[in-house]
Scaffold this motif. Structure first.
Motif, mmCIF file in Angstrom:
data_model
loop_
_atom_site.group_PDB
_atom_site.id
_atom_site.type_symbol
_atom_site.label_atom_id
_atom_site.label_comp_id
_atom_site.label_asym_id
_atom_site.label_seq_id
_atom_site.Cartn_x
_atom_site.Cartn_y
_atom_site.Cartn_z
ATOM 1 N N ARG A 170 0.835 -1.213 0.000
ATOM 2 C CA ARG A 170 0.000 0.000 0.000
ATOM 3 C C ARG A 170 0.871 1.266 0.000
ATOM 4 N NH1 ARG A 170 -4.579 0.836 3.351
ATOM 5 N NH2 ARG A 170 -5.828 1.044 1.458
ATOM 6 N N ARG A 171 2.138 1.078 -0.393
ATOM 7 C CA ARG A 171 3.017 2.236 -0.565
ATOM 8 C C ARG A 171 3.475 2.279 -2.016
ATOM 9 N NH1 ARG A 171 7.130 1.518 4.019
ATOM 10 N NH2 ARG A 171 6.196 2.454 5.879
ATOM 11 N N ALA A 172 3.179 3.390 -2.690
ATOM 12 C CA ALA A 172 3.551 3.563 -4.093
ATOM 13 C C ALA A 172 4.508 4.743 -4.222
ATOM 14 C CB ALA A 172 2.296 3.806 -4.933
ATOM 15 N N ILE A 173 5.237 4.757 -5.328
ATOM 16 C CA ILE A 173 6.171 5.867 -5.557
ATOM 17 C C ILE A 173 6.227 6.178 -7.050
ATOM 18 C CG2 ILE A 173 8.147 4.252 -5.465
ATOM 19 C CD1 ILE A 173 9.686 6.767 -4.221
ATOM 20 N N CYS A 174 6.277 7.462 -7.367
ATOM 21 C CA CYS A 174 6.119 7.933 -8.737
ATOM 22 C C CYS A 174 7.107 9.055 -9.039
ATOM 23 C CB CYS A 174 4.694 8.460 -8.907
ATOM 24 S SG CYS A 174 4.381 9.328 -10.455
ATOM 25 N N GLY A 175 7.568 9.112 -10.298
ATOM 26 C CA GLY A 175 8.423 10.227 -10.685
ATOM 27 C C GLY A 175 8.561 10.326 -12.186
ATOM 28 N N ILE A 176 9.066 11.475 -12.609
ATOM 29 C CA ILE A 176 9.270 11.733 -14.033
ATOM 30 C C ILE A 176 10.758 11.886 -14.298
ATOM 31 C CG2 ILE A 176 8.906 14.235 -13.705
ATOM 32 C CD1 ILE A 176 7.666 14.287 -16.546
ATOM 33 N N SER A 177 11.202 11.345 -15.442
ATOM 34 C CA SER A 177 12.596 11.497 -15.858
ATOM 35 C C SER A 177 13.521 10.862 -14.800
ATOM 36 C CB SER A 177 12.891 12.990 -16.074
ATOM 37 O OG SER A 177 14.139 13.180 -16.656
ATOM 38 N N SER A 178 14.451 11.613 -14.252
ATOM 39 C CA SER A 178 15.301 11.045 -13.197
ATOM 40 C C SER A 178 14.468 10.639 -11.986
ATOM 41 C CB SER A 178 16.369 12.064 -12.776
ATOM 42 O OG SER A 178 17.274 12.283 -13.838
ATOM 43 N N GLY A 179 13.356 11.339 -11.756
ATOM 44 C CA GLY A 179 12.459 10.949 -10.673
ATOM 45 C C GLY A 179 11.817 9.599 -10.926
ATOM 46 N N GLY A 180 11.709 9.209 -12.211
ATOM 47 C CA GLY A 180 11.137 7.918 -12.569
ATOM 48 C C GLY A 180 12.063 6.773 -12.230
ATOM 49 N N ILE A 181 13.343 6.912 -12.598
ATOM 50 C CA ILE A 181 14.292 5.849 -12.224
ATOM 51 C C ILE A 181 14.448 5.827 -10.708
ATOM 52 C CG2 ILE A 181 16.421 7.217 -12.498
ATOM 53 C CD1 ILE A 181 17.814 4.682 -13.454
ATOM 54 N N CYS A 182 14.325 6.977 -10.075
ATOM 55 C CA CYS A 182 14.408 7.035 -8.615
ATOM 56 C C CYS A 182 13.294 6.199 -7.982
ATOM 57 C CB CYS A 182 14.330 8.492 -8.159
ATOM 58 S SG CYS A 182 14.328 8.709 -6.377
ATOM 59 N N ALA A 183 12.070 6.308 -8.560
ATOM 60 C CA ALA A 183 10.951 5.529 -8.034
ATOM 61 C C ALA A 183 11.271 4.028 -8.115
ATOM 62 C CB ALA A 183 9.675 5.846 -8.817
ATOM 63 N N TRP A 184 11.811 3.622 -9.272
ATOM 64 C CA TRP A 184 12.174 2.207 -9.430
ATOM 65 C C TRP A 184 13.263 1.815 -8.424
ATOM 66 C CZ3 TRP A 184 10.580 -2.251 -11.173
ATOM 67 C CH2 TRP A 184 11.494 -3.314 -11.203
ATOM 68 N N THR A 185 14.271 2.673 -8.277
ATOM 69 C CA THR A 185 15.390 2.363 -7.385
ATOM 70 C C THR A 185 14.915 2.185 -5.942
ATOM 71 O OG1 THR A 185 16.966 3.508 -8.815
ATOM 72 C CG2 THR A 185 17.610 3.234 -6.511
ATOM 73 N N VAL A 186 13.970 3.032 -5.517
ATOM 74 C CA VAL A 186 13.459 2.922 -4.145
ATOM 75 C C VAL A 186 12.818 1.544 -3.934
ATOM 76 C CG1 VAL A 186 11.651 3.767 -2.585
ATOM 77 C CG2 VAL A 186 13.209 5.389 -3.692
ATOM 78 N N ALA A 187 11.971 1.115 -4.894
ATOM 79 C CA ALA A 187 11.309 -0.182 -4.745
ATOM 80 C C ALA A 187 12.304 -1.330 -4.895
ATOM 81 C CB ALA A 187 10.184 -0.308 -5.763
ATOM 82 N N TRP A 188 13.245 -1.171 -5.830
ATOM 83 C CA TRP A 188 14.253 -2.223 -6.069
ATOM 84 C C TRP A 188 15.086 -2.444 -4.814
ATOM 85 C CZ3 TRP A 188 15.244 -5.834 -9.590
ATOM 86 C CH2 TRP A 188 16.536 -6.379 -9.658
ATOM 87 N N GLU A 189 15.481 -1.342 -4.165
ATOM 88 C CA GLU A 189 16.317 -1.442 -2.971
ATOM 89 C C GLU A 189 15.512 -1.878 -1.752
ATOM 90 O OE1 GLU A 189 19.592 -1.032 -2.555
ATOM 91 O OE2 GLU A 189 19.946 -0.624 -4.682
ATOM 92 N N ARG A 190 14.265 -1.401 -1.681
ATOM 93 C CA ARG A 190 13.479 -1.641 -0.467
ATOM 94 C C ARG A 190 12.077 -2.155 -0.796
ATOM 95 N NH1 ARG A 190 15.461 0.554 4.245
ATOM 96 N NH2 ARG A 190 13.876 -0.813 5.121
#
Lengths: 299, 299
Positions: A170-190
């Motif tokens: 129930r926790r989502a994260i979103c971003g555009i451009s560098s913020g987009g890869i950041c969203a993926w990195t947050v989920a990938w790491e945690r």
């Protein structure tokens, strides 16, 4: 000879009109991105944060959206946005809080607290000096530093005032451009903390090594992440890489490793028009099986 | 163009364009047809390239305890002898040549006649950077720390617990950058008005490494007028943009190591690198900087 040339010109012009690779980029927002009569509107408050620990010395603004339906009786779902000032702006491409109001009202996503965070800046110490812009460092870097920033600084701070879920589904994260890869990195790491990712024209290129994700995804045991990627065929192609190719590589890797993913590949450039136009649909897809929402929808 | 790049890349959350990312590739620095040229050869180990007001470049031969001068015609002459293994060099705003006289554990100045004056003693040092107000920072790899020496020649430790080697300031002197021995990053700090360092983070990175290598070999650095940073490493001269992203690696002039770099020549547009027993130069589109007095460091 001349008429031949004219015919060629006309033919070339017709081809251009029909060339799907040429940017039309004519995406328009729909009613779910517009304020609707009778739909309760959440509140948005602006805050400032100075990091002492994870990004020492950085300062930034963030906004907290609280849906009208939140009453504090249950922990609310959470969605974090990078470059928050853009996503929270009700006049721009995304109008995320308007979309939240409409979808929450229709029980198409949970009553979610949105946390819209700007990238950090280390202000200049002197009057004729430049601040250090931390956006690329925070968003493009691989590793868990940004995830720790959310989990150790921002979520606890917002959590002082609101009851936030600690259920990673129930926790989502979103971003555009560098913020987009950041969203993926947050989920990938945690993935223990965030399991829903929404990326708009994500920079899965070699700005700071992020081009490795497709190969990591293929050769790493599947992580419990659901990802929605939006990209356009006329996106950037520069020293860091090709955005369209990088996003296609991501989608192919997610498919190969049997992730729960969706890839929307349009003809746009490096902006938020397409992502904004499909934000309601993206959120419906991301939150489609949220149990609390389903219970409300079928009382 | 650079200003436009900044506007596009920095003004967030302006989702219009992130195309600023395209603007600082190596093509913005290198000149077609120009390559490295050998300037000096036959030394033991060259280091500390430093440019004077006219654009002449000085360098040290550490084991030989000598400092040499390359004049504007490219002629090399001996400037100072018995320099106590002087390593890093830089001219100060007073026109004196500051040097790391590590053999005698001193930071000292050389005047035009190579007469030595002690600025700080009982310190080990490797490289230094002199501010526009006459203060300076120097690295102390042996002690794992960075020192600040005030314009009044009072020294104190301003950073500890790292392995500093190269040390450089942004053109506006508000940010200090230090090489890192283990991780492929550069440490970055905000320079406070009293010389203290805050906001420590791995702002620049990742650096490229030779395949199979565990160290970057990052050593000396220089900056240009638009804020690009150049760092000598084993793979070559790596160029970073002002927001910390690798713009590209300029090929090594020879197969051996690179130790340090500065801009020289009458127009400050020529890179000089010290490289083992040699010194090379290469003309560029970029311009180096001389640190001026700023409002921030004026009393």
């Amino acid at each position: 000879m001349r008429s031949c040339f004219s015919i060629l010109c006309v033919a070339a012009w017709l081809l251009m009109l029909n060339d799907p690779a040429r940017a039309a980029d004519d995406y328009k927002i729909g009613p779910d991105s517009m304020v609707q009569d009778g739909v309760p509107q959440g509140t948005v408050t602006k805050h400032a944060w100075k990091s002492e620990k994870v990004f020492p010395g950085t300062e930034r603004d963030y906004w907290v959206y609280v849906p009208k339906q939140y009453d504090g009786s249950q922990p609310a779902a959470v969605m974090v946005f990078q470059d928050g000032g853009g996503y929270v702006d009700a006049q721009r491409d995304f109008r995320a809080t308007v979309v939240f109001d409409n979808l929450i009202h229709k029980h198409e996503m949970p009553a979610t607290i949105g946390i819209f965070i700007n990238p950090g800046v280390i202000p200049a110490a002197g009057p004729d000096q430049k601040p250090r812009q931390n956006r690329s460092f925070e968003y493009d870097s691989l590793g868990d530093q940004y995830a720790r920033f959310l989990l150790e600084e921002i979520l606890p701070e917002v959590g002082k005032q609101y009851k936030l879920t600690d259920d990673p589904e129930r926790r989502a994260i979103c971003g555009i451009s560098s913020g987009g890869i950041c969203a993926w990195t947050v989920a990938w790491e945690r993935p223990d903390a965030f399991r829903k990712v929404l990326s708009h024209v994500g920079s899965f290129t070699n700005i700071r090594g992020g081009h490795v994700y497709p190969s990591l995804i293929r050769k790493t045991e599947q992580k419990p992440i659901r990802a929605f990627l939006q990209e356009g065929s006329n996106d950037l192609d520069n020293l860091h890489g090709s955005w369209p190719l990088a996003n296609q590589e991501m989608a192919a890797a997610l498919k190969f490793s049997k992730y729960d993913y969706r890839f929307e590949y349009g003809d746009g450039v490096h902006n938020g028009k397409h992502g904004g136009a499909i934000l309601p649909e993206s959120l419906r897809w991301l939150w489609r099986d949220d149990k609390a929402t389903a219970a409300l929808a079928t009382p | 163009m650079f200003r436009a790049a900044l506007a596009a890349g920095f003004l967030l959350p302006a989702f219009g364009s992130f195309a600023g990312a395209q603007d600082l590739s190596l093509a913005t620095v290198l000149i077609d047809g120009e390559n490295w040229q050998l300037v000096a050869d036959g030394y033991q180990f060259t280091e500390g390239p430093a440019v004077d007001q006219e654009g002449q470049v000085y360098f040290s031969d550490i084991p030989a305890s000598r400092i040499y001068k390359i004049d504007l015609e490219g002629k090399v002459s001996l400037f100072a002898d018995a320099t106590a293994n002087t390593n890093g060099l830089m001219f100060g705003p007073d026109g004196l040549l500051y040097g790391c006289r590590n053999g005698e554990k001193q930071i000292a100045t050389y005047d035009s006649q190579a007469k030595v004056q002690i600025v700080a003693d009982e310190v080990s040092s490797n490289d230094l950077v002199v501010l526009g107000d006459g203060g300076l920072y120097f690295s102390d790899p042996t002690g794992g720390r960075v020192w600040y020496v005030s314009p009044e020649h009072k020294k104190r430790i301003v950073a500890e617990g790292l392995r500093p080697n190269g040390v450089i300031l942004w053109p506006d002197q508000g940010t200090l950058v230090i090489t890192e021995a283990i991780e492929p990053v550069l440490w970055t700090f905000r320079v406070e008005p009293d010389g203290s360092l805050t906001g420590k983070d791995r702002y620049y990175g990742p650096l490229q490494m030779l395949p199979g290598s565990e160290r970057t070999g990052a050593d000396g650095m220089t900056v240009d007028a638009v804020g690009r940073l150049y760092v000598t490493t084993r793979v070559g001269l790596q160029m970073f943009d002002p927001i910390g992203r690798l713009g590209g690696t300029i090929a090594r002039p020879h197969s051996g190591p690179l130790a340090n770099v500065c801009f020289g020549g009458p127009n400050l547009d020529t890179l000089y690198v010290t490289a083992g027993d040699k010194v090379f130069k290469r003309r560029t589109q970029a311009r180096g900087v001389r640190y001026a007095k700023t409002k921030a460091n004026s009393p």
